[in-house]
Design a protein around this motif. Structure first.
Motif: not given
Lengths: 350, 401
Positions: A309-315
């Motif tokens: 979830d967080f990785a996606l938000a960052m990307e």
């Protein structure tokens, strides 16, 4: 004529009168029998005699002239020789600090010890002190500070949201449910939605638990509510670990330390001390971002969600951020690619 | 019998200089001759002081990088080990090193401050600074109120601090002093700069001129006073050139950055390209700061020195000053200093300070008039023992970091 005995210690010097710029080029004779100093000059009416123990001497410093001030206010200045230093030492005048400044081993060791101590100081001592000091700030001060900061932000970079009242309520109720399901034991957080050209797609936390989310961020993560929740967790990390207070304490300590170590420098070199202080405080800021990231990742894992979830938000945020904003991120925030990588690594630990 | 006629045309100073180099045992005859000459020449000068022309003295700086590096690094080490307390002692030794190594006309300056005075001032400054930083980061409104209070108090701190620094410096056993008062300082440091905002900064050069004049005209050396006869035109010239040079430099670096990255900053770029563009802009930023500050220093320092006189009662000249700083060497000094400091992580600071001080010393000359030998200490202000005690208690350097 002057008496010149081979075994007598004689030196040329300048002899200044009290309260006047009048001076005499003199010959100084240091007695071998007692602590007498005789001063002779053709421009002096008669020889002057002093007892060394009544005089005041400034400590030796490099190769600068030695200064002896006599009780009558007259001042003697002369270039020291080994013999004169030896004579003064025999009469009780020596300087520990001057000895240290001439100690080759200490000087070479200092070149290694000083940078190491400074690194230790900035990397461990200041942050550790800040962690212990931050909880001591009273809750009322934290609340007042947050109110004032919000007021300041509203006057400068935050504009009213373009969302309707009911849209806002829907989002906020949703987030509150999400967060309380992940962090059931935490206090309630106060969410605010604002429009901001300056911040773009972003969120920020105030120390009292107020969390500001921008319109752009909501729009960006419209189809990924879980990614948005992970960003909220990151901001909650800042709140829970008292990052604001720690950052303030760290920056103040750094400014004082850098100023007094590299102090005494003026003008243009201030840019150097200024940038040194900025580099150090940015590294604090980046460290705090990592802590908040890891707080969010830990909460995601604990509640059985995915760190993806967080990785996606960052990307998704990388796509949105234009180059100018990227410059700003370079300074106070870690690289997004590294943060994404960190989020994915934390998943594999699971 | 030797022929000593060559010394007949020497000045008293040259004779005393020569005499001091002689060895008592081998040259007693010459010494006797020189002493005679010195006495008769001194008598001449005393009779008709105004006939003497000034002698030109270069400012000589004797400091050495290796020696100062050793002093500096040991003092930094002790400052860290004592958690900053020793830094007051370190400051005194640093200041002593630079003053005692500066020579004009055969005499060195001296720095007299006691570490305790500096330490107390420093503790007060840190307490004020920390209180201010904490309060203003916690509450911007309180911060604003404190900022206004600080602005009102600043002229007092400035006068105190300059006075302290002047009184701690002596030359030929005579103290310097500063007589600036609060109201004039408030006008010069706070009111004028604020008023210049309303002229769209057009009057800012006038404010700078007023600051410099205030500082120079209120400085004294014994019973003599400095007097600056300076012109606004030089300040406008400096401001104009700084503005032109900055615009030219910023323009060319932004242009170069765009050209080399081949982009117009709108589309997405590779990180390497962004990095190259940013380094080019960073270089341009530093060069612009260095060049504009060098232009200002060259014009204003030269103008100030060349138009400042030290005189007794505004009549009898004691000394006159000359500064010949040149632009290109100054830009080079500052620019290279900056990069050497970064590369050495600050360890080259002693080298930077020594070479900068030597650079400015070499660019400075002082014309010294015979009246310089008759300067006496100004005892009128400090005649009262209680007053002296009180002023010592409040004499401290309050330097807001």
């Amino acid at each position: 004529m002057m008496n010149t005995l081979a075994n007598r210690l004689q030196i040329n010097g300048q002899y200044y009168e009290e309260h006047s710029s009048t001076f005499h080029q003199v010959t100084v004779t240091f007695s071998h029998e007692d602590d007498g100093i005789r001063i002779q000059s053709p421009s002096l009416a008669s020889d002057k005699l002093y007892q060394f123990k009544q005089a005041k001497t400034a400590s030796a410093l490099g190769n600068t002239p030695r200064e002896i001030r006599f009780p009558d206010g007259f001042l003697l200045s002369f270039q020291a020789t080994q013999d004169s230093d030896h004579w003064m030492k025999n009469h009780g005048v020596s300087s520990i600090i001057d000895t240290l400044e001439r100690n080759a081993r200490l000087i070479i060791a200092s070149i290694i010890i000083v940078p190491s101590l400074l690194a230790l100081f900035f990397i461990y001592v200041i942050p550790a002190a800040a962690i212990h000091l931050a909880p001591l700030v009273p809750q009322s001060v934290v609340a007042a500070s947050s109110r004032q900061t919000l007021y300041g932000l509203e006057k400068t970079i935050l504009n009213p949201t373009t969302l309707t009242e009911s849209q806002q309520n829907t989002y906020i109720t949703n987030w509150q449910q999400e967060i309380s399901s992940i962090l059931p034991n935490n206090r309630p957080y106060h969410f605010i939605i604002k429009q901001s050209e300056f911040l773009g797609a972003n969120a920020l936390a105030l120390p009292d638990g107020t969390i500001i989310i921008t319109d752009d961020l909501i729009k960006l993560l419209q189809d990924h509510p879980k990614a948005l929740t992970s960003i909220l967790l990151h901001e909650i990390g800042h709140v829970e670990e008292l990052h604001s207070m720690r950052y303030i304490a760290e920056v103040i300590a750094t400014t004082v330390a850098v100023n007094y170590l590299f102090g005494d420098i003026s003008g243009l070199l201030d840019i150097f001390t200024g940038s040194a202080a900025t580099v150090v405080s940015n590294s604090f800021s980046q460290k705090l971002e990592w802590e908040a990231d890891n707080y969010a990742l830990e909460q995601l894992r604990k509640s059985g969600r995915s760190t993806e979830d967080f990785a996606l938000a960052m990307e998704l945020m990388t796509l949105e951020v234009d180059e100018q904003a990227l410059e700003k991120l370079f300074s106070t925030h870690p690289l997004i690619s590294e943060r994404v990588k960190n989020a994915r690594e934390k998943r594999s630990v699971d | 019998m030797n022929d000593y006629t060559e010394y007949d045309n020497y000045s008293v100073e040259e004779l005393t200089q020569k005499r001091s180099t002689l060895d008592e045992a081998n040259s007693s005859e010459l010494i006797a001759h020189l002493d005679l000459l010195i006495r008769s020449k001194q008598a001449d000068i005393n009779e008709k002081p105004n006939l003497q022309k000034p002698r030109i003295a270069k400012v000589i700086f004797h400091g050495k990088t290796s020696e100062y590096f050793a002093i500096w690094i040991v003092n930094v080490l002790l400052s860290i080990l004592t958690l900053g307390i020793y830094s007051a002692w370190a400051t005194v030794r640093n200041n002593r090193y630079f003053h005692s190594n500066t020579e004009i006309d055969g005499h060195r300056f001296r720095y007299l401050a006691k570490p305790m005075q500096i330490l107390i001032g420093r503790i007060i400054a840190i307490v004020l600074f920390v209180a201010f930083s904490v309060l203003s980061s916690l509450n911007p409104v309180v911060g604003l109120v404190l900022l206004i209070l600080l602005m009102v108090a600043a002229p007092w701190f400035i006068c105190r601090s300059i006075r302290f620094n002047c009184r701690m410096i002596t030359y030929r056993n005579i103290q310097f002093n500063f007589h600036g008062k609060y109201l004039k300082a408030l006008l010069v440091f706070i009111v004028y700069p604020i008023l210049s905002l309303f002229t769209l900064y057009l009057a800012l050069p006038l404010a700078f001129k007023a600051m410099d004049k205030f500082l120079i005209d209120h400085t004294s050396y014994g019973d003599t006073r400095f007097h600056a006869d300076i012109k606004a035109s030089s300040y406008y010239k400096a401001a104009g050139l700084v503005l032109l040079a900055s615009m030219a430099l910023i323009g060319s670096f932004v242009g170069a950055a765009m050209f080399f990255t081949g982009q117009n900053f709108t589309g997405l770029m590779e990180p390497e390209v962004v990095g190259a563009g940013q380094s080019l802009l960073g270089l341009g930023y530093i060069l612009t700061l260095v060049v504009s500050s060098a232009i200002y220093t060259k014009i204003i320092r030269n103008h100030l020195y060349n138009n400042t006189v030290l005189s007794q009662n505004n009549e009898q000249k004691v000394a006159q000053f000359k500064s010949q700083v040149e632009l290109v060497p100054l830009v080079w000094i500052h620019f290279s200093n900056f990069f050497v400091l970064i590369i050495t992580l600050g360890l080259a600071l002693p080298w930077v300070k020594i070479r900068s001080t030597r650079f400015f010393a070499n660019a400075t000359e002082v014309a010294i008039y015979p009246a310089a030998d008759k300067v006496v200490a100004d005892l009128t202000k400090n005649g009262n023992a209680i007053g002296e005690e009180l002023s010592n208690v409040f004499d401290m350097e309050v330097a807001i970091p």
